[in-house]
Scaffold this motif. Structure first.
Motif, PDB file in Angstrom:
ATOM      1  N   ALA A 125     -11.770  30.518   2.536  1.00 12.02           N
ATOM      2  CA  ALA A 125     -12.496  30.492   1.266  1.00 12.02           C
ATOM      3  C   ALA A 125     -13.394  31.717   1.123  1.00 12.02           C
ATOM      4  O   ALA A 125     -13.478  32.312   0.040  1.00 12.02           O
ATOM      5  N   THR A 126     -14.044  32.110   2.201  1.00 10.03           N
ATOM      6  CA  THR A 126     -14.908  33.290   2.170  1.00 10.03           C
ATOM      7  C   THR A 126     -14.095  34.543   1.891  1.00 10.03           C
ATOM      8  O   THR A 126     -14.485  35.379   1.062  1.00 10.03           O
ATOM      9  N   THR A 177      -5.147  37.039   9.642  1.00 10.25           N
ATOM     10  CA  THR A 177      -4.899  35.603   9.752  1.00 10.25           C
ATOM     11  C   THR A 177      -6.214  34.945  10.116  1.00 10.25           C
ATOM     12  O   THR A 177      -6.911  35.408  11.030  1.00 10.25           O
ATOM     13  N   VAL A 178      -6.574  33.895   9.386  1.00 13.88           N
ATOM     14  CA  VAL A 178      -7.788  33.140   9.694  1.00 13.88           C
ATOM     15  C   VAL A 178      -7.381  31.728  10.089  1.00 13.88           C
ATOM     16  O   VAL A 178      -6.287  31.263   9.753  1.00 13.88           O
ATOM     17  N   TYR A 179      -8.290  31.040  10.773  1.00 13.79           N
ATOM     18  CA  TYR A 179      -7.933  29.741  11.328  1.00 13.79           C
ATOM     19  C   TYR A 179      -8.828  28.600  10.862  1.00 13.79           C
ATOM     20  O   TYR A 179      -8.740  27.498  11.406  1.00 13.79           O
ATOM     21  N   SER A 180      -9.661  28.852   9.868  1.00 13.10           N
ATOM     22  CA  SER A 180     -10.472  27.756   9.328  1.00 13.10           C
ATOM     23  C   SER A 180     -10.494  27.850   7.813  1.00 13.10           C
ATOM     24  O   SER A 180     -10.464  28.950   7.250  1.00 13.10           O
ATOM     25  N   PRO A 181     -10.547  26.699   7.156  1.00 12.21           N
ATOM     26  CA  PRO A 181     -10.614  26.702   5.699  1.00 12.21           C
ATOM     27  C   PRO A 181     -11.839  27.439   5.157  1.00 12.21           C
ATOM     28  O   PRO A 181     -11.770  28.087   4.117  1.00 12.21           O
ATOM     29  N   SER A 182     -12.959  27.373   5.869  1.00 11.76           N
ATOM     30  CA  SER A 182     -14.158  28.070   5.385  1.00 11.76           C
ATOM     31  C   SER A 182     -13.984  29.585   5.465  1.00 11.76           C
ATOM     32  O   SER A 182     -14.421  30.310   4.560  1.00 11.76           O
TER      33      SER A 182
END
Length: 84
Positions: free
Chosen positions: A26-27, A18-23
């Motif tokens: 995208a990466t 789970t990631v918490y930033s759009p960047s």
């Protein structure tokens, strides 16, 4: 549709991360796509529809087929090590 094609479509998926930033999302999408790892995201679209951030909504969850989980985890680990 053949039986083997049907089995491929019904393969279980597992949560990769789970990631918490759009960047970060995208990466990770670019890396998984670049290495040919199938995936799908849950929660990504909410960031563009709601006021707030993906973190406010529980993050962006990346799922991969169970058969690709080990390779995807190794790819994720290599990125984590490179950023440390």
């Amino acid at each position: 549709m053949s039986e083997s094609e049907n089995e491929e479509r019904s393969e279980d998926v597992v949560l990769l991360t789970t990631v918490y930033s759009p960047s970060d999302a995208a990466t990770l999408e670019a890396a998984l796509t670049g290495y040919g790892v199938p995936y799908f995201c849950q929660g990504k679209a909410f960031g563009s529809l709601a006021i707030g951030t993906p973190q406010d909504l529980g993050g962006i969850r990346f799922y991969v087929p169970e058969s690709a989980a080990e390779d995807a985890a190794a790819l994720l680990d290599s990125f984590d090590q490179a950023s440390s």
